[in-house]
Design an enzyme around this catalytic site. Structure first.
Site, PDB file in Angstrom:
ATOM      1  N   SER A 164     -15.233 -29.361   3.579  1.00  0.00           N
ATOM      2  CA  SER A 164     -13.801 -29.630   3.590  1.00  0.00           C
ATOM      3  C   SER A 164     -13.521 -30.908   4.363  1.00  0.00           C
ATOM      4  O   SER A 164     -14.259 -31.256   5.287  1.00  0.00           O
ATOM      5  CB  SER A 164     -13.073 -28.469   4.274  1.00  0.00           C
ATOM      6  OG  SER A 164     -11.719 -28.782   4.505  1.00  0.00           O
ATOM      7  N   TYR A 197     -11.576 -23.067  11.578  1.00  0.00           N
ATOM      8  CA  TYR A 197     -12.031 -23.463  10.247  1.00  0.00           C
ATOM      9  C   TYR A 197     -12.619 -24.868  10.291  1.00  0.00           C
ATOM     10  O   TYR A 197     -13.713 -25.113   9.776  1.00  0.00           O
ATOM     11  CB  TYR A 197     -10.864 -23.401   9.265  1.00  0.00           C
ATOM     12  CG  TYR A 197     -11.203 -23.889   7.878  1.00  0.00           C
ATOM     13  CD1 TYR A 197     -11.924 -23.077   7.006  1.00  0.00           C
ATOM     14  CD2 TYR A 197     -10.797 -25.144   7.440  1.00  0.00           C
ATOM     15  CE1 TYR A 197     -12.241 -23.520   5.725  1.00  0.00           C
ATOM     16  CE2 TYR A 197     -11.109 -25.589   6.168  1.00  0.00           C
ATOM     17  CZ  TYR A 197     -11.826 -24.776   5.316  1.00  0.00           C
ATOM     18  OH  TYR A 197     -12.137 -25.218   4.059  1.00  0.00           O
ATOM     19  N   LYS A 233     -16.539 -26.023   9.449  1.00  0.00           N
ATOM     20  CA  LYS A 233     -16.875 -27.008   8.417  1.00  0.00           C
ATOM     21  C   LYS A 233     -17.544 -28.242   9.022  1.00  0.00           C
ATOM     22  O   LYS A 233     -18.412 -28.859   8.401  1.00  0.00           O
ATOM     23  CB  LYS A 233     -15.626 -27.395   7.612  1.00  0.00           C
ATOM     24  CG  LYS A 233     -15.086 -26.242   6.772  1.00  0.00           C
ATOM     25  CD  LYS A 233     -16.135 -25.725   5.792  1.00  0.00           C
ATOM     26  CE  LYS A 233     -15.563 -24.658   4.876  1.00  0.00           C
ATOM     27  NZ  LYS A 233     -16.514 -24.266   3.823  1.00  0.00           N
TER      28      LYS A 233
END
Length: 151
Positions: A78, A91, A95
């Site tokens: 991402s 998150y 990533k």
């Protein structure tokens, strides 16, 4: 993805079934949309278990097969892995770790003819249509611009 025995069995099934493994795609992912101050440790760890550890475990399981075929690891990560993203600290960290692991693995596996590709989507729309949803692992609800709580 967080059940290590099931993941190991699935990898083993693929290796025993396929004559050659040419491509492994790492595309599992979870998120928690909330501020870092609201994120519980169990949710933070679960994000890393799915977003990072499952992929790195699979990469290790398929190393020999990808070396034999001069295959490719395709990692769906991402933009959050290298750019700040508000309300996605855990998150983004998972990533970032994923991108770092596979970048280093690429350097290690180059001598074996193994390739690495990163797919880096920016933003993906998630469904947040039910007003009673809260962010899993977050102590407070996240309210979207549409006024609905999202996860």
């Amino acid at each position: 993805m967080s059940d290590r025995a099931a993941l190991q069995a699935a990898c083993g099934d693929c290796l025993s079934f396929a004559e050659s493994i040419d491509l492994v795609i790492y595309n599992a992912g979870l998120t928690a949309i909330c501020g870092a101050s609201e994120l519980r440790e169990d949710a933070h760890r679960r994000l890393f278990e799915v977003n990072y550890f499952a992929a790195t475990f699979m990469a290790q399981a398929f190393l020999e097969a990808l070396r034999a075929s001069s295959g490719t690891h395709l990692v769906v990560t991402s933009v959050a892995g290298f750019a700040p993203l508000r309300y996605r600290s855990a998150y983004a960290a998972s990533k970032h770790a994923l991108t770092g692991f596979f970048g280093s693995l690429s350097a290690e596996e180059e001598a074996y003819g193994v390739h690495m590709a990163l797919a880096v989507p920016s933003f993906v729309v998630i469904f947040c249509g039910h007003k009673s949803w809260t962010a899993p692992g977050c102590d407070g609800p996240f309210t979207s611009r549409c006024g609905q709580r999202c996860f």
